[in-house]
Enzyme design. Structure first.
Site, PDB file in Angstrom:
ATOM      1  CG  HIS A  83      34.134  45.828  43.785  1.00 52.84           C
ATOM      2  ND1 HIS A  83      33.121  45.435  42.953  1.00 52.84           N
ATOM      3  CD2 HIS A  83      34.977  46.570  43.024  1.00 52.84           C
ATOM      4  CE1 HIS A  83      33.342  45.927  41.732  1.00 52.84           C
ATOM      5  NE2 HIS A  83      34.455  46.614  41.750  1.00 52.84           N
TER       6      HIS A  83
ATOM      7  N   PRO B 222      37.446  34.165  36.823  1.00 56.78           N
ATOM      8  CG  PRO B 222      36.965  35.970  35.415  1.00 56.78           C
ATOM      9  CD  PRO B 222      37.105  35.589  36.876  1.00 56.78           C
TER      10      PRO B 222
ATOM     11  CB  ALA C  38      41.764  38.373  29.703  1.00 61.57           C
ATOM     12  CD  GLU C  39      40.009  39.411  35.461  1.00 61.69           C
ATOM     13  OE1 GLU C  39      39.395  38.838  34.527  1.00 61.69           O
ATOM     14  OE2 GLU C  39      39.803  40.606  35.758  1.00 61.69           O
TER      15      GLU C  39
ATOM     16  CD  GLN D  81      40.945  46.897  38.369  1.00 59.26           C
ATOM     17  OE1 GLN D  81      39.855  46.795  37.799  1.00 59.26           O
ATOM     18  NE2 GLN D  81      41.941  47.573  37.858  1.00 59.26           N
TER      19      GLN D  81
ATOM     20  CG  ASP E 260      37.438  40.704  46.778  1.00 59.75           C
ATOM     21  OD1 ASP E 260      36.477  41.028  46.067  1.00 59.75           O
ATOM     22  OD2 ASP E 260      37.785  41.336  47.793  1.00 59.75           O
ATOM     23  N   GLY E 261      36.555  39.617  43.786  1.00 60.35           N
ATOM     24  CA  GLY E 261      35.451  39.012  43.047  1.00 60.35           C
ATOM     25  C   GLY E 261      35.735  38.805  41.569  1.00 60.35           C
ATOM     26  CG  PHE E 262      36.851  41.672  39.278  1.00 62.37           C
ATOM     27  CD1 PHE E 262      35.481  41.481  39.381  1.00 62.37           C
ATOM     28  CD2 PHE E 262      37.334  42.966  39.302  1.00 62.37           C
ATOM     29  CE1 PHE E 262      34.614  42.563  39.521  1.00 62.37           C
ATOM     30  CE2 PHE E 262      36.473  44.053  39.442  1.00 62.37           C
ATOM     31  CZ  PHE E 262      35.112  43.853  39.555  1.00 62.37           C
TER      32      PHE E 262
END
Lengths: 376, 350
Positions: free
Chosen positions: B146, B106, B76-77, B99, B101-103
């Protein structure tokens, strides 16, 4: 029609009924046993001051002295009952309506109005009062509170074997916040890390205009079950019960037994803020029903029945609230905006080229008008 | 470098601290040094413990420092950044690994409304010295989300510092300086460059780790290669491309100066403007879409401060206003050597 689901009375802990009569509850009695008449008078005094200050701030907003006010009318028992269970080295993370809790943390109430007068974003030293700044992004602070609790654990302030030294965090949020991702993530992080934190949900039944039934099908306290977190649901207008369950929860957390969730079921007797109009979405009858459950009146009846609220005490509290009102008005009206360039202060802890060059440019721009003035 | 030729004993000492490292290895070594220096430095992230992170940047740190200091977090970012803020309020400096960039999105709320603003809204009473490490940008043939270049989205927010190393030496130094800085720092790691090797002097940074010096250093651009005809500005993954372009252009008689920004917030405008005035021609290269981007900001600032020195409009080479495309397109989507050289030709012939 009987209320059901999140608005039901299901499982509410109550130690003082609506008529001010003490209810016997052997499970919770030990956590209220220390509440002497002195302690109850203190609770009544703090609740009364909170309400008087709240009314004063509402008036100041109506007079144009404040940009906004967020009333806590009706939630005094939930706030004073829980706030008086906090002690060093506990740490409090409020939402933005916890003026009563602020009072229990020795925050000078008029001072907190700098935020609402538009002078600054945070009005007090959070570390000095163990009371974090208000957070206006709903639920965002629940994660800060959880991280703070995790750090208290690391720092040896939990389950040290000497209960007087142990501490915990108490984090306040409302029924609306329970739908936020951050609050749910906070419950996950607190649970798997066994963090010393009490999540204190004031279910005042409204997220601005949306009733709690838009957030949940079940009483909010039940949310805790899926996270493996113990929970208790309490009559939020019963200051004795709120104090008792918060005592229990904080002791549980301080002792290293992990997080607790408390749902204090109460009612927001004013509109969401001075910008809101509650008549558009709820009935007078509903408001009247809850006025009959007024938390301050309830405690007063109890103290009266005990003969423990003498006239001179009431007079002294009345004088105190009047003085506070006068000081609040005078303080607020005396404030002037700080120097313009201070809006560039504290963007960063170390100088940042962009901010510094913009500050310098804006200073020159402002000075150019002064220079023109001096030519005239 | 030339100075050291005149100081023989110093050279011997310094050489003993020079090691060849990959960028990933240099970041790992920098993290280790920071953790050894300060017991309140913690690592937080997903799969950073026993696994060592999906890129192995934290390899071995869990074994040596334990799970309390190299924390595998819930997935959970927002929760990672939010709890790290709370821990920072008790003096812990968390180095977070997002983990990919695209994550990060949140956590966008926690980063922009909470982390970035806490020092300001507390009137300077609270400082949050977090570091958010993000393997960023593309070029590795990954599936969607990613390969994102996220810097402009965060550079718009006051209160954050954003930097990106282009060499193992900078990676080693700048990660430690980011940790030493009292401000929140987003440390963008060009993931396609993780396995590039270079010499790393592990001693040099030690004297530059007090808050003020560290913060100043991570905000300062460097001239990666001096030149006289065209300035090519790059950072992170595009610095290598810019240097290659300078090599090729030099063979064609064009002298290219490469400025490695290192920092996106703040931008080192004085260094950029000095170079622009010297060459009169500027090309900005980044992987992020050019529209509303860092290159646009640089073009505006160069226009404001070096207008009469310019011989050509400032050109940008970067991504398009499309989502990052599927992997089979990325070779053409990314600012390639050919596209950089094309832009150099265009400013030369303007």
């Amino acid at each position: 029609m009987e209320a059901t689901g999140p608005l039901s009375d299901e499982g509410l802990v109550q130690l003082l009924d609506v008529d001010g009569t003490r209810v016997a509850d052997p499970d919770w009695e030990p956590y209220a046993a220390h509440l002497t008449p002195d302690a109850l008078r203190l609770a009544w005094r703090l609740m009364t001051i909170t309400r008087a200050f709240d009314a004063e701030a509402t008036s100041l907003q109506r007079q144009g002295e404040l940009g906004l006010w967020v009333s806590c009318l009706g939630q005094e028992a939930a706030q004073i009952g829980s706030g008086t269970a906090v002690r060093e080295p506990d740490y409090v993370f409020p939402s933005y309506r916890e003026h009563g809790v602020a009072l229990t943390r020795d925050i000078d109430l008029p001072q907190m109005l700098t935020l609402f007068r538009g002078l600054e974003h945070g009005s007090w030293d959070p570390v000095a009062h163990s009371f974090h700044l208000y957070t206006l992004v709903i639920g965002a602070h629940s994660l800060h509170a959880t991280g703070y609790a995790m750090a208290m654990d690391r720092d040896g302030l939990v389950a040290s074997g000497s209960p007087d030294k142990d501490g915990a965090v108490i984090c306040y949020f409302g029924d609306g916040a329970t739908s936020q991702g951050d609050v749910n993530e906070a419950l996950v992080f607190a649970s798997v890390n066994n963090a010393p934190i009490v999540f204190f949900v004031q279910n005042n039944q409204f997220a601005i205009s949306e009733p709690t039934t838009r957030q949940s099908r079940v009483p909010l306290a039940q949310r805790a079950d899926g996270f493996g977190i113990p929970r208790v649901r309490v009559d939020g207008n019963d200051v004795i019960a709120v104090h008792a369950v918060t005592q229990w929860a904080l002791r549980h957390a301080r002792a290293g037994q992990g997080p607790v969730l408390i749902e204090a079921f109460t009612y927001r007797m004013a509109s969401h803020t001075t910008s809101d109009d509650a008549t558009r979405y709820r009935t007078r009858a509903d408001e009247e029903k809850w006025r009959q459950r007024d938390p301050i009146e309830r405690l007063k009846k109890h103290l009266d029945a005990l003969g423990e609220l003498p006239q001179e005490f009431r007079d002294a509290v009345t004088a105190e609230t009047k003085a506070l009102g006068k000081r609040t008005r005078e303080t607020v009206k005396s404030w002037e905006r700080p120097a313009l360039l201070t809006m560039f202060d504290h963007v960063y802890a170390e100088p940042h080229q962009q901010v510094e060059s913009e500050r310098a440019w804006f200073d020159r721009y402002q000075q150019s008008f002064l220079d023109e003035g001096s030519h005239a | 470098m030339t100075d050291t030729h005149h100081r023989a004993p110093a050279v011997t000492e310094r050489e003993s601290a020079v090691k060849t490292m990959t960028m990933a290895g240099a970041i790992n070594a920098g993290l280790r040094a920071a953790m050894e220096r300060d017991p309140k430095v913690l690592l937080m992230g997903e799969d950073i413990g026993q696994l060592g992170g999906v890129f192995r940047v934290t390899d071995g740190l869990h074994k040596d420092f334990g799970g309390d200091r190299v924390m595998d977090t819930p997935l959970a970012e927002s929760g990672i950044v939010g709890t790290a803020i709370g821990m920072a309020m008790r003096g812990y400096t968390s180095v977070i690994e997002i983990q990919f960039d695209g994550f990060i999105f949140p956590a966008f709320n926690q980063i922009t409304t909470q982390l970035a603003k806490m020092h300001y809204r507390s009137g300077g009473r609270l400082t949050l010295p977090l570091v958010i490490r993000v393997p960023f940008a593309g070029g590795i043939g990954a599936v969607e989300h990613h390969s994102e270049s996220i810097e402009a989205l965060f550079a718009h927010t006051a209160g954050l510092r954003i930097c990106s190393p282009a060499t193992p030496q900078d990676a080693f130094d700048m990660i430690q300086q980011s940790i030493a800085s009292p401000d929140p720092v987003m440390f963008l790691e060009p993931k396609a460059r993780y396995w590039d090797k270079g010499d790393v002097d592990t001693d040099a940074v030690r004297t530059r780790l007090d808050a003020a010096a560290a913060t100043a250093d991570i905000g300062r651009a460097r001239v990666a290669r001096p030149g006289t005809d065209v300035t090519v500005i790059a950072y992170g993954p595009t610095v290598r491309t810019a240097l290659q372009a300078a090599d090729v252009a030099s063979g064609e008689g064009t002298s290219v100066e490469v400025v490695d920004l290192r920092s996106v917030s703040p931008l080192d405008i004085p260094t950029v403007v000095r170079s622009a005035k010297r060459t009169g021609r500027v090309v900005v290269v980044h992987e992020a879409p050019t529209a509303h981007g860092v290159g646009a900001e640089l073009a505006a600032r160069i226009g404001e401060e070096a207008f009469f020195h310019l011989k050509a409009p400032v050109l940008r080479v970067g991504g398009f206003h499309t989502p990052y495309p599927a992997a089979k397109f990325e070779h053409d989507y990314l600012p390639s050597l050919d596209r950089v050289l094309d832009a150099v030709d265009r400013v030369m012939t303007h």
